[in-house]
Design an enzyme around this catalytic site. Structure first.
Site, mmCIF file in Angstrom:
data_model
loop_
_atom_site.group_PDB
_atom_site.id
_atom_site.type_symbol
_atom_site.label_atom_id
_atom_site.label_comp_id
_atom_site.label_asym_id
_atom_site.label_seq_id
_atom_site.Cartn_x
_atom_site.Cartn_y
_atom_site.Cartn_z
ATOM 1 N N ARG A 1 69.415 -26.658 26.078
ATOM 2 C CA ARG A 1 68.801 -27.791 26.594
ATOM 3 C C ARG A 1 68.824 -29.091 26.136
ATOM 4 O O ARG A 1 69.225 -30.329 26.781
ATOM 5 C CB ARG A 1 67.129 -27.743 26.908
ATOM 6 C CG ARG A 1 66.868 -26.693 27.984
ATOM 7 C CD ARG A 1 65.459 -26.007 27.645
ATOM 8 N NE ARG A 1 65.768 -25.250 26.409
ATOM 9 C CZ ARG A 1 66.106 -23.823 26.617
ATOM 10 N NH1 ARG A 1 66.313 -23.361 27.890
ATOM 11 N NH2 ARG A 1 66.564 -22.975 25.551
ATOM 12 N N THR A 2 68.634 -29.276 24.752
ATOM 13 C CA THR A 2 68.656 -30.492 23.985
ATOM 14 C C THR A 2 70.085 -30.990 24.136
ATOM 15 O O THR A 2 70.389 -32.070 24.552
ATOM 16 C CB THR A 2 68.122 -30.371 22.628
ATOM 17 O OG1 THR A 2 66.844 -29.648 22.805
ATOM 18 C CG2 THR A 2 68.131 -31.653 21.814
ATOM 19 N N LYS B 1 84.637 -26.168 5.826
ATOM 20 C CA LYS B 1 85.383 -26.416 4.624
ATOM 21 C C LYS B 1 84.682 -26.958 3.352
ATOM 22 O O LYS B 1 85.115 -27.115 2.312
ATOM 23 C CB LYS B 1 86.611 -27.305 4.848
ATOM 24 C CG LYS B 1 87.411 -26.870 6.042
ATOM 25 C CD LYS B 1 88.514 -27.911 6.170
ATOM 26 C CE LYS B 1 89.414 -27.849 7.387
ATOM 27 N NZ LYS B 1 90.218 -28.739 7.793
ATOM 28 N N ARG C 1 71.068 -32.191 15.063
ATOM 29 C CA ARG C 1 70.153 -30.963 14.926
ATOM 30 C C ARG C 1 70.811 -30.273 13.643
ATOM 31 O O ARG C 1 71.900 -29.919 13.654
ATOM 32 C CB ARG C 1 69.998 -30.156 16.214
ATOM 33 C CG ARG C 1 69.597 -28.751 15.861
ATOM 34 C CD ARG C 1 69.484 -27.881 17.128
ATOM 35 N NE ARG C 1 68.217 -28.519 17.813
ATOM 36 C CZ ARG C 1 67.738 -27.935 19.145
ATOM 37 N NH1 ARG C 1 68.313 -26.850 19.329
ATOM 38 N NH2 ARG C 1 66.877 -28.492 19.535
ATOM 39 N N HIS D 1 60.880 -32.573 16.107
ATOM 40 C CA HIS D 1 61.776 -32.512 17.334
ATOM 41 C C HIS D 1 61.084 -33.581 18.074
ATOM 42 O O HIS D 1 60.689 -33.220 19.393
ATOM 43 C CB HIS D 1 61.697 -31.000 17.985
ATOM 44 C CG HIS D 1 62.983 -30.871 18.838
ATOM 45 N ND1 HIS D 1 63.389 -31.895 19.381
ATOM 46 C CD2 HIS D 1 63.221 -29.730 19.652
ATOM 47 C CE1 HIS D 1 64.606 -31.344 20.097
ATOM 48 N NE2 HIS D 1 64.177 -30.179 20.426
#
Ligand code: ASP
Length: 309
Positions: free
Chosen positions: A53-54, A82, A103, A131
């Site tokens: 969703r986000t 890496k 995120r 959030h």
């Protein structure tokens, strides 16, 4: 609203929140009015943890404002694999984009990353921390369904690791809201959050282990998933998995006007039979992610300098 970055809901005043929600309502009423507003501008997506969703609603929001996204893709397919540091990754991608959405599984990652960039950085979830963009769409949904003042809300489930809960609880201290937190003892709100909420002016907060005692008084019940991925020990998760589920029978004691919300994804906390009832607002809540993120991007991109206003 004057902020360089959006890291936690603690930085948002009531006026900031109202600015975003009012702008989102305007956009929701007439999305075509902003269809070219940020043409040629790019949003950088850096998702170091899964998201449906986000991520998709940020992408939809940017495209509906006439812009586009550049996406780091999965950690597996990026230079993170890496051994690149987060500070280097954000410094590189800020050169490609007008704003960044991050995120990350580590609490505090967004704060750290924001110190390395000049473009606006929006925290889309940092571990069990915060959030804030979810909070804004939660507040938008609450405002539409129950109103934000004289509100009695129950917040239930994993209050320890649930970042959406932490952000929402802080933001609600700006309003006349009574907050009831319902969880097993092992998943109570972190004590520092409880301390902050008690300190905040106007915060009426209570903690409970059972939903029964508060359900009849609630205007909104905000249900959350037990955050399995954050438990250091699977056995600890198993001890609480499956607790705090609601079904149609549970709701016999609820007010007819109760609004049920959930940031999603749900596992087994809300029986699917509830989806068809008038109580369910969680899909509407997920859809509200688009106008709310359009509003946020619009505000942050304007403040970035080249906006129309
Ligand atoms: N989607 C929300 C989050 O990213 C809620 C959850 O995952 O349970 O925090």
């Amino acid at each position: 609203m004057r902020h360089d970055h959006l890291i936690t809901s603690k930085q948002l005043s009531r006026a900031d929140i109202e600015t975003v929600l009012d702008r989102a309502a305007e956009i929701d009423a007439d999305p075509s009015a902003v269809a070219d507003r940020h043409a040629n501008r790019l949003l950088g997506l850096l998702f170091f943890e899964p998201s449906t969703r986000t991520k998709m609603s940020f992408e939809t929001a940017m495209k509906r404002l006439g812009g586009d996204v550049v996406d780091m893709g999965s950690v597996e397919s990026s230079s993170v694999k890496k051994g690149e540091t987060l500070a280097d990754t954000v410094r590189v991608i800020e050169g490609y984009a007008d704003a960044l959405v991050l995120r990350h599984p580590k609490q505090g990652a967004a704060t750290m990353a924001s110190e390395f960039v000049d473009v606006p950085l929006l925290n889309a979830g940092d571990g069990a921390g915060h959030h804030p963009t979810q909070t804004l769409l939660d507040l938008y949904t609450i405002r539409e369904n129950a109103g934000l003042d004289d509100l009695t809300i129950g917040i239930m489930g994993d209050l320890k690791y649930g970042r959406t809960v932490h952000s929402l609880a802080y933001a609600l201290t700006n309003f006349d809201a009574r907050q009831h937190f319902v969880s097993p003892e092992s998943l109570q709100l972190p004590r520092e959050v409880v301390y902050d909420l008690h300190q905040a002016e106007g915060a009426g907060i209570r903690e409970h282990e059972s939903l029964e005692e508060v359900l009849p008084s609630l205007d909104v019940l905000y249900v959350t998933r037990i955050q399995r991925e954050r438990f250091p020990d699977e056995q600890e998760y198993q001890k609480v998995a499956g607790e705090y589920q609601i079904d149609v029978e549970t709701l016999e004691a609820a007010s007819d006007d109760l609004t049920i919300m959930h940031p999603l994804p749900r596992v087994d906390e809300i029986a699917p039979a509830i989806d068809e009832t008038e109580y369910a607002a969680y899909f509407e809540q997920a859809h509200n992610g688009v106008p709310v993120r359009m509003a946020l991007l619009d505000l942050f991109l304007q403040e970035g300098g080249d906006g129309d206003e």
